[in-house]
Motif scaffolding. Sequence first.
Motif, short mmCIF file in Angstrom:
data_model
loop_
_atom_site.label_atom_id
_atom_site.label_comp_id
_atom_site.label_asym_id
_atom_site.label_seq_id
_atom_site.Cartn_x
_atom_site.Cartn_y
_atom_site.Cartn_z
N ASN A 249 -6.33 -0.22 9.31
CA ASN A 249 -4.87 -0.04 9.39
C ASN A 249 -4.20 -1.05 10.33
O ASN A 249 -3.00 -0.99 10.54
N SER A 250 -5.00 -1.98 10.87
CA SER A 250 -4.38 -3.04 11.68
C SER A 250 -4.10 -4.28 10.85
O SER A 250 -3.53 -5.25 11.33
N ILE A 251 -4.51 -4.25 9.58
CA ILE A 251 -4.40 -5.44 8.72
C ILE A 251 -3.28 -5.25 7.71
O ILE A 251 -3.30 -4.32 6.91
N ARG A 252 -2.28 -6.13 7.77
CA ARG A 252 -1.15 -6.04 6.84
C ARG A 252 -1.19 -7.25 5.90
O ARG A 252 -1.47 -8.36 6.34
N THR A 253 -0.90 -7.00 4.64
CA THR A 253 -1.05 -8.08 3.65
C THR A 253 0.22 -8.26 2.83
O THR A 253 0.96 -7.32 2.59
N GLU A 254 0.45 -9.49 2.42
CA GLU A 254 1.53 -9.81 1.48
C GLU A 254 0.95 -10.75 0.44
O GLU A 254 0.38 -11.78 0.80
N ARG A 255 1.06 -10.38 -0.83
CA ARG A 255 0.48 -11.20 -1.90
C ARG A 255 1.59 -11.81 -2.72
O ARG A 255 2.44 -11.11 -3.23
N PRO B 29 -1.83 -8.44 -11.75
CA PRO B 29 -1.70 -8.79 -10.33
C PRO B 29 -2.07 -7.60 -9.43
O PRO B 29 -1.97 -6.45 -9.84
N VAL B 30 -2.47 -7.92 -8.21
CA VAL B 30 -2.83 -6.89 -7.23
C VAL B 30 -1.75 -6.85 -6.16
O VAL B 30 -1.36 -7.89 -5.64
N HIS B 76 5.00 -1.13 -14.91
CA HIS B 76 6.13 -1.87 -14.36
C HIS B 76 6.05 -1.88 -12.84
O HIS B 76 6.13 -0.83 -12.21
N CYS B 77 5.87 -3.08 -12.26
CA CYS B 77 5.75 -3.20 -10.81
C CYS B 77 7.10 -3.62 -10.24
O CYS B 77 7.78 -4.48 -10.82
N VAL B 78 7.46 -3.07 -9.09
CA VAL B 78 8.76 -3.38 -8.49
C VAL B 78 8.86 -4.85 -8.09
O VAL B 78 9.95 -5.38 -7.94
N THR B 79 7.72 -5.55 -7.95
CA THR B 79 7.76 -6.97 -7.65
C THR B 79 8.10 -7.81 -8.89
O THR B 79 7.93 -9.02 -8.87
N LYS B 80 8.54 -7.15 -9.97
CA LYS B 80 9.17 -7.76 -11.15
C LYS B 80 8.26 -7.94 -12.37
O LYS B 80 8.75 -8.24 -13.44
N TRP B 81 6.94 -7.78 -12.24
CA TRP B 81 6.14 -7.97 -13.45
C TRP B 81 5.93 -6.65 -14.18
O TRP B 81 5.87 -5.58 -13.57
N SER B 82 5.86 -6.77 -15.49
CA SER B 82 5.48 -5.65 -16.34
C SER B 82 4.28 -6.08 -17.17
O SER B 82 4.12 -7.26 -17.46
N LYS B 83 3.44 -5.11 -17.50
CA LYS B 83 2.26 -5.40 -18.31
C LYS B 83 2.24 -4.39 -19.44
O LYS B 83 2.31 -3.18 -19.20
N ALA B 144 -12.02 -1.78 -7.47
CA ALA B 144 -11.50 -1.33 -6.17
C ALA B 144 -10.12 -1.90 -5.89
O ALA B 144 -9.23 -1.20 -5.40
N GLU B 145 -9.89 -3.20 -6.21
CA GLU B 145 -8.58 -3.76 -5.86
C GLU B 145 -7.44 -3.17 -6.68
O GLU B 145 -6.29 -3.25 -6.30
#
Lengths: 258, 200
Positions: A249-255, B29-30, B76-83, B144-145
Motif C-alpha cells: 500500500n506504499s506503492i502508487r501507480t499510473e499507467r 489495457p491494465v 467501458h473504462c473511464v480512462t476512455k477505452w471500450s472493448k 492476476a493483472e
Amino acid sequence: MSQTVTQTWQIATVTSVHDESSRVKLFTLELAHITPFRAGQHFDLRLTAPDGYQAQRSYSVTSSPDEPNSIELAIELISEGEVSSYFHEAVEPGDKIEIRGPIGGHFTWSPVAAKPVVMICGGSGIAPIMSMLRHRNSTGSDVPALLLFSTRTVADILFRDELETMAHHDPKFHLVNALTRIPTIGSVFAKKFEQGQIGRREMRRIDRSMIDAAFAELGVKPARAYICGGSDFVESMANHLLNAGMANNSIRTERFGP
Amino acid sequence: MINNKFFGRRRPEPSRPIPPGQYLEDGFPVLSAGPTQRIDIAAWDFTIEINDKTVGSWSWDSLNALTQSDIHTDLHCVTKWSKQDTDWRGVTIDTLLADAGVETPTGFVMASCDGGYTTNVPAADVIDGKGLLVHTYDGEPLAAEHGGPVRLLIPHLYLWKSAKWIKSLKFTDQDSPGFWERYGYHMYGDPWREQRYTND
Ligand SMILES: Cc1cc2nc3c(=O)[nH]c(=O)nc-3n(C[C@H](O)[C@H](O)[C@H](O)COP(=O)(O)OP(=O)(O)OC[C@H]3O[C@@H](n4cnc5c(N)ncnc54)[C@H](O)[C@@H]3O)c2cc1C
C-alpha cells in the motif's frame, strides 16, 4: 479526504509549444479559470471535429501546483495516435482546447507526506512526477527523494537540465538515468561512457540491483513509491519494489497506455 | 467548441455504438492504483455480509462447485477505452445469495479487495444477473493483472466498479463512497450517461 473535481469543461489557450525531445512536445495551456490542482493529477482534453466527432484523452500536468494559472503538458507522439498526433502536427500557440480537471487524487504527492520517496518512470511517464519534483523544489521540502528515470537514450531524457540542476543543488535528491538503448560503438557518447564520464547514468533497464544500489545511496529506505509509464513497465517496477521489501500500500501507480 | 484542424478517427471504428467519449480498444489495457496482487488460490476466500452480519463465505473450491454462468459483454473504462465482445465465466451474485440462503438485499453494496481497494454500487446493480464473480476470461484463468483469480464484473457500469481481487461484498442501507468515488469519481458510473466524475 474527499476531493472535488472541477466538473465543467473550460476552454484553455495554448500559449507555447516546445520540442522537448524528438517524440515529446511540451504545451503550456492558459486556463480560463484558475484551477488549483495537486502534483500528480491529470486533466481530460476533448477535441471536436467540424462534423461533431469527439475524442477525449487524459494528460498529466508537468508544471508545479504552485503556479496554477497555466498548466504544462508533455505529450508523446504515439504512432497512428489520434490525439497525440493532432497535438504534434497541428497545435500552435493561440489554439484553443477544451479541458476539464483536475482529475485523480491517489497518484498525488505533497511535502506533507514527509516520507522518503522513490519515483520510477519511463519516457513520458515523467510527466506527473515532474510536477511532484518541481513542487518539492519550490516548497523547499527536504524529504529525501530518488528518481529512477528510464529512457532509450540521453536525448530522450525529458527535462534533463532541470533535473540535473535539481540533483546538483539538492543533496537530498538523487537522480539515476537508466538508458535502455546501447549507444552506437565508437560514438562520442559511447566514448564518454567508456571513459566513465557519464556519472549517474546506467546503461541498462532498471532492475532490482539498480534499485537496491539507489536505495543504498539515498541512505534511507523509501516509504512511498510512485511509478508511471507504460503498463508493462509499471508492472515490472512495482514487482521490483515489492521484492525489495516495500509495502504493497506504499506503492502508487499510473499507467499511460498498453 | 470545434477544433478546425481536427479530423481524427481512431481505428478500429466501432461496428455498433459505444458510449460517448469512448474509443474502441483491441487489447486489454491494465489500470490499477497500485501493484498487482498475487493471490494463492488455496488461500482465496470470499464473504458476503448483510448489515454487518456474515451470511456466506466461499473457498475457491466451493465457488467452483456452484452453478457457473457465461457472459458475453462489452467493457467501458473511464480512462476512455471500450472493448467489445469479451467472454467471461463465473458465478452470479444471485447464485451466491441463493447458496447463502438469504433474501435478495436492497440498498447498497460495498465491494472490498485484497490490497485495500473498494467501490460502491446500488444492490440492484449486482442482482438479476447484472453482477458476477468471474474467474475465467476468454476461456483462460483470469490473469492476476486483470484481477485474477477472481474479480467482480458489473459490465453495465464503468470498469472501476468491477473490482479486481475481490474479497467481500457488504450490503448496507446507506451508500458510501469507495476508493475512486472519494477522489471525485461518480457514485454510480453509467457509461451511457457519461457519469465519469461526481456531478456528471
Ligand atoms: C491518467 C492518464 C494520464 C496520462 N498522461 C499522459 C501524459 O502526461 N503524456 C502522454 O503523452 N500521455 C499520457 N497519457 C496517455 C494519453 O491519454 C493517450 O492515451 C496517448 O496520448 C495516446 O492517445 P492517442 O489518441 O494519440 O493514441 P490512440 O489513437 O488512442 O492510440 C493509437 C495506438 O497507440 C496505442 N497507444 C495508446 N497509448 C499508448 C502509449 N502511451 N504508448 C504506446 N502505445 C499507445 C493504442 O493502443 C493504439 O494502438 C495518460 C493516460 C492516462 C490514463
